[in-house]
Write a protein that holds these residues in place. Sequence first.
Motif, PDB file in Angstrom:
ATOM      1  N   TYR A   1      -6.193  -3.891   0.442  1.00 55.41           N
ATOM      2  CA  TYR A   1      -6.417  -2.504   0.845  1.00 55.41           C
ATOM      3  C   TYR A   1      -7.763  -2.337   1.543  1.00 55.41           C
ATOM      4  CZ  TYR A   1      -6.639   2.601   0.502  1.00 55.41           C
ATOM      5  OH  TYR A   1      -6.733   3.936   0.789  1.00 55.41           O
TER       6      TYR A   1
ATOM      7  N   LYS B   1       6.400   3.337  -2.563  1.00 59.55           N
ATOM      8  CA  LYS B   1       6.393   4.323  -3.640  1.00 59.55           C
ATOM      9  C   LYS B   1       7.185   3.799  -4.822  1.00 59.55           C
ATOM     10  CE  LYS B   1       5.479   8.405  -0.849  1.00 59.55           C
ATOM     11  NZ  LYS B   1       5.862   9.807  -0.541  1.00 59.55           N
TER      12      LYS B   1
ATOM     13  N   LYS C   1       5.666   7.785  -6.360  1.00 60.13           N
ATOM     14  CA  LYS C   1       4.286   7.779  -5.871  1.00 60.13           C
ATOM     15  C   LYS C   1       3.838   6.371  -5.543  1.00 60.13           C
ATOM     16  CE  LYS C   1       2.280  11.908  -7.936  1.00 60.13           C
ATOM     17  NZ  LYS C   1       1.927  12.467  -6.612  1.00 60.13           N
ATOM     18  N   THR C   2       2.853   6.274  -4.650  1.00 55.15           N
ATOM     19  CA  THR C   2       2.247   4.971  -4.377  1.00 55.15           C
ATOM     20  C   THR C   2       1.385   4.569  -5.567  1.00 55.15           C
ATOM     21  OG1 THR C   2       0.259   5.896  -3.368  1.00 55.15           O
ATOM     22  CG2 THR C   2       2.155   5.496  -1.910  1.00 55.15           C
TER      23      THR C   2
ATOM     24  N   GLN D   1       0.805  -1.221   0.000  1.00 54.73           N
ATOM     25  CA  GLN D   1       0.000   0.000   0.000  1.00 54.73           C
ATOM     26  C   GLN D   1       0.834   1.266   0.000  1.00 54.73           C
ATOM     27  OE1 GLN D   1      -3.043  -0.007   3.025  1.00 54.73           O
ATOM     28  NE2 GLN D   1      -3.333  -2.198   2.856  1.00 54.73           N
ATOM     29  N   ASN D   2       1.865   1.286   0.821  1.00 53.69           N
ATOM     30  CA  ASN D   2       2.614   2.532   1.014  1.00 53.69           C
ATOM     31  C   ASN D   2       3.956   2.553   0.288  1.00 53.69           C
ATOM     32  OD1 ASN D   2       0.622   3.647   2.762  1.00 53.69           O
ATOM     33  ND2 ASN D   2       1.385   2.315   4.400  1.00 53.69           N
TER      34      ASN D   2
END
Length: 497
Positions: free
Chosen positions: A103, A22, A70-71, A19-20
Amino acid sequence: MLKSKIFFFLFFPFLLIAQNVKLPIEKLKQDLIIFKDIREKANSGLYKYRTKQQIDSIYSWAFSQIKQPKTLLDFYKIILKITDFEGSLHNGTTLPDDFQNKYSSGNVFFPYPVKLIENKLVINFQNTEIPLGSQIHSINRIAINQILDAFSKYYTTDGYNITGKSIGIGSSFAKYFEMEYGPQKFFLVEYSLPNKSQKLKKTVAAVSNEIRKENFKNRHSLPIDSLQYGKIKGKYSFKVISPNTSLLAINTFAIGRNAKDKEHLAYKKYVDSCFQYLSDNLQIKNLIVDVRNNGGGTDPNDIITFSYLAQKPFRENALAYVNFQEIPFPEYLVYEENELQKQQEEKKDFEDEIKDEFPKLENGKYIQDEKFNLLLQPDKNNFKGQIYLLISPRIASAGSLFTSLAAGNTNAVVIGEETMGGYFGHNGHTPIEYELPNTKIKTQFSIVNLEQDVPKKASQIFGRGIIPDHEVRQTLDDFLRNKDTQFEYTLKLIEQK
């Protein structure tokens, strides 16, 4: 016309992006370049509602957003804005399944179904915390107008239409909130009671996806909008509601896969018997055609149904074309089969059908052969009385094609709300799907650009859905009583006549 949904699934090495985590700038830019190249080569509707300058501008914006890693979710939102900006309800962009499932786990969702009534977001669930019909003004100190504006990109509609986005809001508000603002444990809701102005506050706990789904199944508006979401059981019906008025409801055109399918043949026989009955009972001078729940389906259900309303010869399309005969960027296609040989056969069959239907290149477009768009005649049992056409924001695809033909080429009095499907045309019929190599985001769109066989009308604006002659929306009081506002309005209109 290629009516069957042909999907291609290409299996890449397994990749689960946390999820996090990048992703590197160069990987994101590569996916964005590929995404842009695919749309330019394969998507015949890319410049249907937007100029090249406008499309170039939104891509310039997108690249400007990737100046640092970016994620996956943040990049996905950039792709969504581009997808929505194009203006086609057949556009779809999705995250990898594994990412989405992970998620959305746990108690993270807004608990209550909501609905847009008179442009206000209201609670659509009987509960003990925030009363049914209460207007929501903010959630977690974010103004509701800001929230709805952010949610717009998650549900695509044709052209510049915005009414159709209410369908996505009504069904997926909690999912959109989680996607846009992240998983939540609690929600601070600022609201006012029905028909009151005083603002109150209440903190409600988040729920699981299972409870979210269960609450939606038990929403207050279920008796009115049950056919707008999920699988439709009662696909069509006909009844005489007064000595001079009948009602034909067609809730979907997903009735069999093609003209030879048994389900389609049964529908054709049923519709013919309805209009034979009307021909035999000339005292029935009013026919209400209710397509408010019709999100589309397959040919020739839409065209056959319209033949009973038509008063003169007509075609399905004024023009139809595609951008290619050989699928561009096949290395990113999503195939249905695992075996390479079967994938190659599938691709060849797809391209052979495209070449057969769209053989002629004119000004960079492969034009539909006329044998796939014949001049059609009204049915001998066509209805010659007054038609009242009930429409809503749910109407899309084959539903909007039928509605456009009826609104543009008959004496129909159109009642309800603007449809999400376009009046003048849309991209449809043949979907294709690609997967971006680094993020595994999938993007789907329909490749056939259709201009519908409808006349210009003063009330119809290019890029909008079918505009009703009588705009009739459900009021808050009608919502609380589950009253069918549009149907009752139509009956009064007939009585006054």
